[in-house]
Design an enzyme around this catalytic site. Structure first.
Site, mmCIF file in Angstrom:
data_model
loop_
_atom_site.group_PDB
_atom_site.id
_atom_site.type_symbol
_atom_site.label_atom_id
_atom_site.label_comp_id
_atom_site.label_asym_id
_atom_site.label_seq_id
_atom_site.Cartn_x
_atom_site.Cartn_y
_atom_site.Cartn_z
ATOM 1 N N HIS A 1 -0.582 6.688 4.588
ATOM 2 C CA HIS A 1 0.717 6.335 4.882
ATOM 3 C C HIS A 1 1.572 7.583 4.755
ATOM 4 C CE1 HIS A 1 -0.411 2.425 5.834
ATOM 5 N NE2 HIS A 1 -1.026 2.209 4.684
ATOM 6 N N ALA B 1 0.636 -1.251 -0.096
ATOM 7 C CA ALA B 1 -0.033 -0.085 0.092
ATOM 8 C C ALA B 1 0.858 1.283 -0.055
ATOM 9 C CB ALA B 1 -0.848 -0.102 1.365
ATOM 10 N N ASN C 1 2.279 -3.957 7.847
ATOM 11 C CA ASN C 1 3.223 -4.556 6.711
ATOM 12 C C ASN C 1 3.999 -3.326 5.929
ATOM 13 O OD1 ASN C 1 2.993 -7.345 6.778
ATOM 14 N ND2 ASN C 1 0.944 -6.990 5.662
#
Length: 277
Positions: free
Chosen positions: A228, A129, A198
């Site tokens: 993020h 991602a 992750n």
């Protein structure tokens, strides 16, 4: 007098990569369906491994893990960190290649060393991602980074963990704005949030140092998008990457884009022309 082109080669028909998919969840279903439809040039879905009987839902034979290793050129892990720990080394020592989606397992430094040194199979990792990992790898080969920071913001319900005490759980459940849940290094944080961080491990893999990446995990009840933010700096420059994804409706702990990142990695491994490598 006719001349033949320099270095002319006889065309060959490429062999499709035989792919075994481990996991038929939010990531695996998208990846497996695309493979079964022939949407990844040079790759074909050969079999599926899952601990639940899939019946007619499976577009390929459902087999035990040992059979998948024997049948396939490449195993795609889309089932969680436990699969990487239990099976990763065995896949590689058999001579079968492995594509890992659950990069958080690599925060176990001993496991990481074993996987990276195992063979003759090759191990690869999908970026999942977050973007910019290729650039961070390039920068790291030029000179070390002085500082790398990752801030991940998600819905509070996706971050609840069994180890949390009642006080922290209450803070998450009653939050009206952003709440910092944990901060630490990329070595510490993914262990505490095995299904949600992750990205932290992926950034650390790109940088080459688990302890160099500082991670903040933030719970925000207004976070319709999972966010993020990666910030890095060194003597060669400054870098900032920010992504915001819709969570997968079937599994809000992961972003909808993740299976498509796996498919992009698969296409590169299968040799599709035109990939950015």
């Amino acid at each position: 007098m006719s001349t033949s082109p320099k270095h002319a080669k006889t065309p060959t028909t490429p062999k499709n990569l035989k792919v075994g998919l481990v996991g038929w969840g939010a990531i695996g279903r998208v990846v497996g369906t695309a493979l079964a439809r022939g949407e990844v040039q040079g790759a074909e879905l050969t079999c599926i491994v899952d601990n639940r009987p899939l019946g007619e839902a499976a577009p390929a034979a459902q087999v035990p893990f040992e059979d998948a290793i024997e049948r396939c050129d490449l195993i795609v892990e889309a089932a969680g960190q436990g699969v990487v720990r239990e099976w990763g080394e065995r896949v590689l020592t058999s001579g079968t290649d492995l594509l890992i989606a659950s990069t958080g397992a690599l925060t176990d430094e001993e496991l990481s060393k074993r996987l990276l040194s195992a063979g003759p199979g090759r191990v690869s990792f999908t970026g999942g991602a977050v973007g910019g990992l290729d650039l961070l790898q390039a920068v790291r080969s030029f000179a070390p980074l002085d500082e790398v920071r990752l801030t991940t913001t998600k819905l509070p319900s996706t971050l609840e963990q069994p180890w949390m005490d009642e006080e922290l759980l209450e803070r998450l459940r009653t939050a009206t704005g952003p709440v910092e849940v944990m901060s630490g290094t990329a070595r510490d944080v993914p262990v505490k949030f095995p299904k949600s961080t992750n990205v932290a491990a992926s950034v650390a893999l790109a940088v080459g140092d688990l302890d160099a990446v500082r991670v903040r995990v933030v719970a925000d009840p207004g976070a319709e998008l999972t966010r993020h933010v990666v910030e890095a700096s060194g003597p060669h420059g400054e870098y900032r990457f920010e992504v915001a994804h819709r969570p997968d409706p079937g599994n809000p702990a992961t972003s909808q884009v993740v299976p498509y990142a796996v498919l992009r990695s698969l296409a590169a491994l299968a040799g599709r022309s035109g990939q950015i490598l």
